[in-house]
Design a protein around this motif. Structure first.
Motif, PDB file in Angstrom:
ATOM      1  N   UNK A 268       0.837  -1.201   0.000  1.00  0.00           N
ATOM      2  CA  UNK A 268       0.000   0.000   0.000  1.00  0.00           C
ATOM      3  C   UNK A 268       0.872   1.250   0.000  1.00  0.00           C
ATOM      4  N   UNK A 269       1.907   1.252   0.828  1.00  0.00           N
ATOM      5  CA  UNK A 269       2.813   2.403   0.870  1.00  0.00           C
ATOM      6  C   UNK A 269       3.560   2.537  -0.448  1.00  0.00           C
ATOM      7  N   UNK A 270       3.897   1.391  -1.034  1.00  0.00           N
ATOM      8  CA  UNK A 270       4.602   1.425  -2.324  1.00  0.00           C
ATOM      9  C   UNK A 270       3.714   2.075  -3.392  1.00  0.00           C
ATOM     10  N   UNK A 271       2.425   1.685  -3.401  1.00  0.00           N
ATOM     11  CA  UNK A 271       1.500   2.284  -4.382  1.00  0.00           C
ATOM     12  C   UNK A 271       1.352   3.784  -4.157  1.00  0.00           C
ATOM     13  N   UNK A 272       1.245   4.199  -2.915  1.00  0.00           N
ATOM     14  CA  UNK A 272       1.116   5.617  -2.593  1.00  0.00           C
ATOM     15  C   UNK A 272       2.349   6.388  -3.047  1.00  0.00           C
ATOM     16  N   UNK A 273       3.528   5.791  -2.803  1.00  0.00           N
ATOM     17  CA  UNK A 273       4.771   6.420  -3.221  1.00  0.00           C
ATOM     18  C   UNK A 273       4.856   6.502  -4.749  1.00  0.00           C
ATOM     19  N   UNK A 274       4.432   5.454  -5.405  1.00  0.00           N
ATOM     20  CA  UNK A 274       4.465   5.469  -6.883  1.00  0.00           C
ATOM     21  C   UNK A 274       3.579   6.576  -7.435  1.00  0.00           C
ATOM     22  N   UNK A 275       2.386   6.745  -6.836  1.00  0.00           N
ATOM     23  CA  UNK A 275       1.470   7.800  -7.284  1.00  0.00           C
ATOM     24  C   UNK A 275       2.095   9.171  -7.083  1.00  0.00           C
ATOM     25  N   UNK A 276       2.717   9.383  -5.928  1.00  0.00           N
ATOM     26  CA  UNK A 276       3.343  10.664  -5.629  1.00  0.00           C
ATOM     27  C   UNK A 276       4.512  10.927  -6.563  1.00  0.00           C
ATOM     28  N   UNK A 277       5.266   9.847  -6.890  1.00  0.00           N
ATOM     29  CA  UNK A 277       6.409   9.991  -7.793  1.00  0.00           C
ATOM     30  C   UNK A 277       5.940  10.402  -9.182  1.00  0.00           C
ATOM     31  N   UNK A 278       4.849   9.823  -9.653  1.00  0.00           N
ATOM     32  CA  UNK A 278       4.355  10.201 -10.976  1.00  0.00           C
ATOM     33  C   UNK A 278       3.893  11.662 -10.989  1.00  0.00           C
ATOM     34  N   UNK A 279       3.241  12.101  -9.892  1.00  0.00           N
ATOM     35  CA  UNK A 279       2.770  13.484  -9.820  1.00  0.00           C
ATOM     36  C   UNK A 279       3.950  14.453  -9.832  1.00  0.00           C
ATOM     37  N   UNK A 280       4.993  14.079  -9.082  1.00  0.00           N
ATOM     38  CA  UNK A 280       6.183  14.950  -9.040  1.00  0.00           C
ATOM     39  C   UNK A 280       6.841  14.986 -10.414  1.00  0.00           C
ATOM     40  N   UNK A 281       6.897  13.835 -11.082  1.00  0.00           N
ATOM     41  CA  UNK A 281       7.501  13.821 -12.423  1.00  0.00           C
ATOM     42  C   UNK A 281       6.709  14.724 -13.384  1.00  0.00           C
ATOM     43  N   UNK A 282       5.377  14.704 -13.251  1.00  0.00           N
ATOM     44  CA  UNK A 282       4.544  15.568 -14.106  1.00  0.00           C
ATOM     45  C   UNK A 282       4.846  17.053 -13.846  1.00  0.00           C
TER      46      UNK A 282
END
Length: 543
Positions: A268-282
């Motif tokens: 769950x934390x991994x998924x949350x981190x992945x979502x945040x990483x994509x937002x930051x990349x955008x």
């Protein structure tokens, strides 16, 4: 009459039956082959052979020649006579028309008589009547051809009246009837003794058969006991295995559930981190600085959730491992329970806790601090001389045994002479008869370097050498107080029984040890070690 005389010639003078395989001696007389063979066999030792008919002597065993003619005649009679069984017996000499069984034979007339002819036969003293006999010539002296009337006790020979005046003059003679009665009485006495001896043998056979039966029952019972014991042990081992495997499965299941929960949280934390990483990349790809700066989700780039959580990852690696120490403890406890169970079966109680009594130790014996080792020394110890202290190289245990079954082990090193066993507390403490085994108050196993791997046991000064060669320096002493058994075993592979004393114990018993420098010079000290087994583990101690 002629036909009857011819019939008489077909009878063997030894077995008194028709010839069977007739053979001829050099003297011309005929016999059954088996009969004459047996007769000649009795003369092998003397080396002089004689014809039983005419007493003719042969220096060498005569060669038996088959009498073909006589053999053919006998076969012809046997094949043609329907009543051959009637002529196989002794028949009356005077019954010509048909054979009639004889009931007496006259030595004087050399004739056999039936009942009718016996009534008219002469009653003169010279007419000696005997049981029916075809070989009447045997009843006469071979030298004088007179009736044998006397028995010479000195030469053990039957003789005629003329022999008594010639070769047997001055010898003690008896009438044949009297001598026969005496011999019969002797034979009756011998027969009675033989019957008595036979009864004794029968009793011994019955006794041995009973012992064999009891031994077989014991063997069968022991086999059943051992089979039942191993079945029980296997069951206990199977139960122990199931308990431990269940515990391992329980720990594995608990660990799996715990790790699954941790993995789920981390995913769950991994998924949350992945979502945040994509937002930051955008945001990083945007050219409008105002949008980047005003984005609410990037206000705090140092969010604690971004970092690693040790309590959710590495911290669980050791916490959720299988409890090896706990499993080992369960194994140890389970095996120890099984060992204790077996000790209870074999010995009634566990190993005896043997502690040496310093107050009884001789002053040339050193007792270790744990009271498990006795060491011979040249340096005399400065202990007070008391009534309970042994004068010479000996010590007993402080514990005494008044009931039950017990055992303990001893290990001997470097002693020229050693003794191990048990004694009453009333044993003498002075003099040679104070040594264990040298009196009626102690029992011991002896050995030492001077005996070249031989041991012996002794009680009340009665010594018994053991047939076994000793290959080990470790021994076991087993006591069954109520049964009155004191046994010694050599702890070799496999364990070997040495000897068992049987007694009715009337006093408490103490373990006893003796160590002596002996007649062999020893470099270093001589000592004994008692191996003492405690519950759940085994320890080795010196005695």
């Amino acid at each position: 009459m002629a036909s009857h005389d011819l019939r008489r010639e077909l009878f063997c003078s030894i077995c008194l039956n028709l010839y069977t395989g007739p053979v001829t001696l050099r003297c011309g007389h005929n016999f059954c082959r088996v009969c004459i063979d047996q007769h000649l066999n009795t003369q092998d030792e003397s080396g002089v052979y004689s014809c039983p008919e005419c007493r003719a002597e042969f220096q060498e065993r005569p060669v038996l020649q088959r009498n073909i003619t006589l053999c053919n005649v006998v076969e012809c009679i046997l094949s043609t006579s329907p009543h051959q069984e009637e002529i196989t017996g002794i028949c009356c000499t005077y019954c010509i028309d048909s054979p009639v069984p004889a009931i007496k034979s006259c030595l004087h007339c050399e004739a056999s008589l039936c009942d009718n002819h016996l009534r008219v036969h002469s009653r003169g003293p010279e007419h000696v009547l005997t049981d029916p006999n075809t070989n009447l010539e045997m009843r006469k002296c071979s030298v004088h051809k007179k009736i044998l009337e006397y028995y010479c006790t000195e030469d053990a020979a039957c003789i005629c009246v003329y022999c008594s005046e010639e070769g047997h003059r001055g010898h003690q003679l008896e009438k044949l009837e009297k001598a026969s009665r005496k011999k019969k009485q002797n034979m009756i006495d011998v027969l009675q003794k033989l019957k008595t001896k036979r009864k004794e043998f029968e009793k011994r056979v019955l006794s041995l058969e009973e012992r064999w039966r009891i031994a077989q029952e014991k063997v069968s019972g022991e086999a059943e006991r051992v089979t039942a014991l191993f079945t029980d042990i296997r069951k206990q081992l199977d139960d122990l295995e199931k308990r431990i495997l269940c515990e391992i499965s329980r720990q594995e299941e608990q660990r799996s559930l715990s790790l699954s929960d941790v993995i789920q949280k981390l995913e769950m934390k991994k998924a949350k981190l992945s979502k945040k990483m994509r937002h930051i990349e955008e945001l990083c790809n945007m050219t409008d600085p105002l949008t980047v700066l005003q984005d609410p989700d990037t206000g705090d780039l140092c969010d604690p959730e971004v970092g690693g959580d040790d309590e959710d990852t590495g911290g669980h690696d050791k916490t959720h491992d299988v409890d090896v120490d706990g499993i080992t403890g369960m194994l140890h406890a389970g095996f120890s329970d099984i060992v204790t169970y077996l000790q209870t079966i074999f010995y009634g109680q566990g190993p005896a806790d043997i502690l040496l009594d310093v107050n009884t130790a001789a002053n040339n014996i050193v007792i270790s601090g744990d009271l498990k080792t006795a060491t011979w020394t040249k340096i005399r110890q400065k202990r007070s001389e008391t009534a309970e202290r042994f004068l010479d190289s000996q010590v007993i245990s402080s514990r005494r045994f008044t009931s039950g079954r017990h055992y303990w082990d001893v290990e001997i090193h470097g002693s020229a002479l050693w003794m191990v066993g048990m004694c009453y507390p009333s044993i003498d403490r002075r003099g040679l008869q104070s040594h264990i085994g040298d009196n009626n108050k102690s029992w011991s196993l002896y050995g030492g370097q001077g005996y070249k791997n031989q041991c012996f046991v002794m009680h009340d000064r009665k010594l018994l050498w053991l047939p076994h060669q000793i290959s080990s320096n470790r021994f076991r002493i087993c006591l069954d107080y109520e049964a009155g058994h004191l046994s010694f075993y050599e702890l070799c592979d496999p364990i070997r029984h040495l000897h068992t004393f049987t007694a009715t114990f009337t006093e408490p018993l103490h373990a006893a040890l003796y160590i002596c420098y002996g007649h062999i010079k020893i470099s270093g000290s001589a000592f004994m070690r008692i191996h003492h087994n405690r519950r759940h583990h085994r320890r080795h101690h010196h005695t």
